[in-house]
Design an enzyme around this catalytic site. Structure first.
Site, short mmCIF file in Angstrom:
data_model
loop_
_atom_site.label_atom_id
_atom_site.label_comp_id
_atom_site.label_asym_id
_atom_site.label_seq_id
_atom_site.Cartn_x
_atom_site.Cartn_y
_atom_site.Cartn_z
CD GLU A 51 -3.14 -1.05 2.06
OE1 GLU A 51 -4.14 -1.57 1.91
OE2 GLU A 51 -2.76 -0.46 3.36
CB CYS A 77 3.07 7.31 3.22
SG CYS A 77 3.57 5.98 4.51
CB CYS A 125 6.92 -5.30 8.81
SG CYS A 125 8.11 -4.38 9.53
CB CYS A 165 5.91 -2.27 16.07
SG CYS A 165 7.42 -2.12 15.40
CB CYS A 197 2.80 -1.32 13.44
SG CYS A 197 2.70 -1.05 11.72
N GLY A 219 7.16 -2.21 6.02
CA GLY A 219 8.48 -2.68 6.14
C GLY A 219 9.28 -1.60 6.90
CB CYS A 226 0.51 6.83 10.96
SG CYS A 226 2.12 6.44 11.78
#
Length: 393
Positions: A115, A128, A135, A139, A142, A196, A370
């Protein structure tokens, strides 16, 4: 803390062999493009001129058809068309938020999807972009971290996101016209904050950004590009030396105990080690401050004590703190801090002498904010309990 092990040993981060066929020129550096043209018969004495010509057509004017490159001979255009292609990733879906944010679902080689998000603002337009499919960092706040890593993106797939966004925005100048001739750009800034960890794909990210910054092409200033890392310490100085863009750090906690849970890479390079690397960062200055990204998680990292600790930790580093209200996603194990709490946190930092802007959430209605990015082809769904267990919560 020293570490002699490779940056990552996960074999899945090695780019898979791409399909056979004509060589894609998108993503080749100037040197690589020159070597490629010579290998396919371009005389060495002409190679530099040919690189300059082809480079402008591809990156300044967005042309994808060799036959449209009118300052090349017809015979040479035919040779190029037979041996090469100019290909960017495919937009398979576009969503537009009520606030104007655009989220692109982008298909790359192998059928994988990532994306890319375009965020329009009054004085800028920020893209972005992603650097990996999935990834490894997991986290806990996320959404992308719940998607397993598939592979690194190539340099062409990274710079290709910039090119497809310019396609969609209709922002390529007409051939023969300079990039800045028609006034302010719609796409004026790039942040490597998508899917990532960019520093786990350093070489491809570097080459893509060098292409993006090249003055004869897309021509974005290095100061309009921000790379965000979760703290891959051995690559931080290298970022200044080989890319030269602005640096942001996904920080999010003021103690190792909390950061180990929120940003598990902290177990490898802890807060002290990370901050030592940032203090030594070659480009850090009052005019090129390091951005500390700090997502605000209710009752986790948002106390007055956290704010005061944060100020003490970053002392001596030219910095600003970007406070990010947590953007929730299905199954997320955290909640957003109350707005008054965020403002109180920001006030403590501001009074200590640091800029502490609170990021306005954008594109939440299309899951483009985000921490919310996750490709549609990723079918594994984790329950809240599984996510919390992975994060050690």
């Amino acid at each position: 803390m020293t570490d002699t092990a490779p940056i990552t040993q996960d074999v899945l981060t090695i780019p898979r062999k791409l399909p056979d066929g004509p060589t894609n020129l998108v993503g080749l550096t100037r040197d690589a493009l020159r070597e490629t043209l010579i290998a396919h018969g371009t005389p060495e004495k002409q190679a530099k001129m040919r690189v300059n010509q082809i480079w402008q057509w591809i990156y300044q004017w967005g042309v994808r058809d060799f036959h449209a490159m009118t300052n090349l001979s017809k015979a040479y255009r035919a040779e190029l068309d037979e041996a090469f292609t100019i290909a960017v990733p495919e937009i398979v879906d576009k969503q537009v938020s009520a606030d104007g944010t655009r989220k692109y679902l982008v298909r790359i080689a192998g059928g994988h999807e990532v994306e890319t998000v375009y965020i329009p603002e009054e004085d800028r337009g920020t893209l972005c972009i992603s650097s990996q499919v999935g990834c490894t960092l997991t986290c806990s706040f996320c959404h992308t971290g719940t998607q397993k890593l598939v592979r690194n993106l190539t340099a062409g797939e990274i710079v290709g996101q910039v090119m497809l966004a310019r396609d969609d925005l209709g922002e390529w100048p007409q051939p023969g016209v300079g990039s800045g001739t028609d006034g302010p750009r719609l796409l004026s800034n790039i942040v490597l904050m998508g899917m990532g960890e960019p520093l786990y794909n350093f070489d491809n990210v570097r080459d893509a950004m060098k292409i993006t910054m090249d003055g004869e092409g897309i021509a974005l200033s290095r100061r309009r590009i921000t790379l965000s890392t979760s703290g891959v310490v051995p690559q931080i100085a290298k970022t200044a030396e080989e890319i030269g863009c602005m640096l942001a750090v996904s920080f999010h906690a003021t103690t190792d105990e909390v950061r180990d849970k929120l940003v598990p890479i902290n177990k490898k390079w802890n807060i002290e080690t990370l901050l030592d690397a940032l203090r030594a960062y070659p480009k850090a200055s009052n005019s090129e401050r390091i951005t500390f990204e700090y997502v605000m998680l209710k009752d986790i990292n948002d106390s007055d004590e956290d704010a005061r600790r944060l100020v003490q930790l970053i002392k001596g580093i030219p910095a600003k703190i970007n406070l990010i209200p947590f953007n929730e996603w299905p199954g997320a194990p955290h909640a957003r801090s109350d707005w008054l709490r965020i403002e109180r946190f920001a006030d403590i930092i501001y009074k200590a002498g640091y800029a502490s802007p609170i990021r306005t959430p954008r594109g939440e209605d299309i899951m483009a904010a985000c921490g919310q990015l996750k490709s549609a082809t990723e079918r594994e769904r984790k329950s809240r309990k599984e996510i919390e267990a992975d994060a050690g919560l």
